[in-house]
Design a protein around this motif. Structure first.
Motif, short mmCIF file in Angstrom:
data_model
loop_
_atom_site.label_atom_id
_atom_site.label_comp_id
_atom_site.label_asym_id
_atom_site.label_seq_id
_atom_site.Cartn_x
_atom_site.Cartn_y
_atom_site.Cartn_z
N SER A 186 2.39 46.62 44.94
CA SER A 186 2.17 45.24 45.41
C SER A 186 3.25 44.28 44.92
CB SER A 186 0.79 44.74 44.95
OG SER A 186 0.72 44.70 43.53
N ASN A 187 4.12 44.74 44.00
CA ASN A 187 5.17 43.87 43.47
C ASN A 187 6.56 44.48 43.62
OD1 ASN A 187 3.67 41.53 42.02
ND2 ASN A 187 2.59 43.36 41.30
N LEU A 188 6.74 45.25 44.68
CA LEU A 188 8.05 45.87 44.90
C LEU A 188 9.10 44.81 45.17
CD1 LEU A 188 7.23 48.96 47.16
CD2 LEU A 188 7.76 48.93 44.72
N GLU A 189 10.30 45.07 44.70
CA GLU A 189 11.43 44.18 44.92
C GLU A 189 12.50 44.90 45.73
OE1 GLU A 189 12.87 42.78 41.21
OE2 GLU A 189 10.97 41.88 40.60
N PRO A 190 13.35 44.17 46.44
CA PRO A 190 14.46 44.81 47.15
C PRO A 190 15.30 45.66 46.19
CG PRO A 190 14.26 42.52 47.81
CD PRO A 190 13.31 42.70 46.66
N GLY A 191 15.81 46.77 46.69
CA GLY A 191 16.59 47.66 45.86
C GLY A 191 15.76 48.69 45.14
N THR A 192 14.51 48.92 45.60
CA THR A 192 13.61 49.87 44.96
C THR A 192 13.36 51.07 45.87
OG1 THR A 192 12.48 48.10 43.74
CG2 THR A 192 11.35 50.22 43.89
N LEU A 193 13.49 52.25 45.31
CA LEU A 193 13.14 53.50 45.98
C LEU A 193 11.86 54.03 45.35
CD1 LEU A 193 13.70 56.09 47.73
CD2 LEU A 193 15.08 56.91 45.78
N VAL A 194 10.85 54.30 46.17
CA VAL A 194 9.59 54.86 45.69
C VAL A 194 9.45 56.27 46.24
CG1 VAL A 194 7.08 54.63 45.61
CG2 VAL A 194 8.53 52.57 45.62
N ASP B 252 21.00 57.15 43.37
CA ASP B 252 22.05 56.27 42.87
C ASP B 252 22.21 55.03 43.74
OD1 ASP B 252 22.96 57.21 40.46
OD2 ASP B 252 24.46 58.55 41.32
N ALA B 253 21.78 55.13 45.00
CA ALA B 253 21.97 54.00 45.93
C ALA B 253 21.02 52.85 45.65
CB ALA B 253 21.80 54.48 47.37
N TYR B 254 19.89 53.14 44.98
CA TYR B 254 18.89 52.11 44.71
C TYR B 254 18.91 51.76 43.22
CZ TYR B 254 17.05 52.58 49.40
OH TYR B 254 16.91 52.57 50.77
#
Length: 270
Positions: free
Chosen positions: A183-191, A138-140
């Motif tokens: 290669s295109n991760l954005e801030p606010g992403t959890l992987v 929920d945090a991301y």
């Protein structure tokens, strides 16, 4: 709606996060209970797209228009939510006997090995770590789960169970898609990466190079064999500490995914 839900989850997995279809599919999946009260213009405003985009989205899914799409959505009910609550044990109900390792049947010996794996997993993995990962869901803003082959099956199962619990995430099981996503991760992403043999980052770096992640992203790695690379170190490693055979590896990853889902369900429902 069950087949429509699968279609929309597939759409989530195969479209860009900022694409019109992705935004509509994600909003619908996250707000199933609200769709009944939305008109076509309301849905367009909620998704920050045009009314014609909503109409086109419905037609691409095979519906004559929004009304028919809405009617199909309204047939859905989260009937399976009960599966996220462990059944209480009756006080006078004896625990079933665990088969002995020398059980004469293959099924009995297999079940005994699985029971040993479950005990080892409970000893190796902190429940608080899994609870924290559930909070991260929920945090991301965006969550991506990844895996290949057997690990990909776990990732897709995790995605489906989270959807039933109320959280929509993206699942990626193909190497080409994974390279593009990473290669295109954005801030606010959890992987969250499921990797049975622990070579996910070796393969990814060999084909793609060093994984550069922007600030505000988090990378979690769930594996039976953490084989680190010099560059792509995850923020969180959950080492299952079990073997990689049919009695352990995939089952252990699935158990961890299920516990995270149950923690998430409890967070949302008290």
């Amino acid at each position: 709606m069950r087949s429509l839900a699968i279609t929309l989850l597939g759409l989530i997995n195969t479209t860009s996060f900022h694409s019109t279809n992705h935004q509509i599919a994600r909003y619908v999946l996250e707000n199933l209970e609200r769709v009944e009260y939305l008109s076509e213009p309301d849905l367009a405003r909620a998704c920050s797209v045009s009314k014609s985009s909503v109409n086109r989205f419905c037609k691409e899914l095979g519906y004559p228009g929004f009304a028919q799409f809405q009617a199909d959505v309204l047939r859905f009910n989260r009937r399976h939510a009960f599966k996220y609550v462990l059944p209480p044990a009756a006080p006078d109900e004896p625990l079933p006997a665990v088969p002995a390792p020398d059980d004469p049947t293959l099924l009995g010996r297999y079940c005994a090995a699985v029971a040993r794996t479950a005990a080892r997993l409970a000893a190796n993995v902190s429940d608080e770590t899994l609870r924290g990962l559930a909070r991260d869901l929920d945090a991301y803003e965006r969550v991506i789960v990844m895996g290949e082959m057997q690990s990909g099956d776990v990732a897709q199962m995790f995605q489906h169970n989270l959807f039933e619990a109320g959280r929509v995430v993206t699942a990626s099981v193909y190497a080409k898609e994974q390279r593009e996503l990473v290669s295109n991760l954005e801030p606010g992403t959890l992987v969250i990466v499921f990797s049975l043999f622990g070579r996910f980052f070796h393969r990814l770096e060999k084909q793609h190079g060093i994984v550069e992640r922007p600030e505000g992203t988090k990378l979690c790695w769930i594996t039976s064999c953490p084989m680190f690379t010099p560059a792509s170190r995850p923020d969180l490693v959950i080492d299952l500490g079990v073997e990689k055979n049919l009695t352990a590896g995939n089952l252990a990853m699935e158990m961890v995914a299920n516990v995270v889902t149950m923690h998430y369900w409890q967070q949302r429902n008290g």
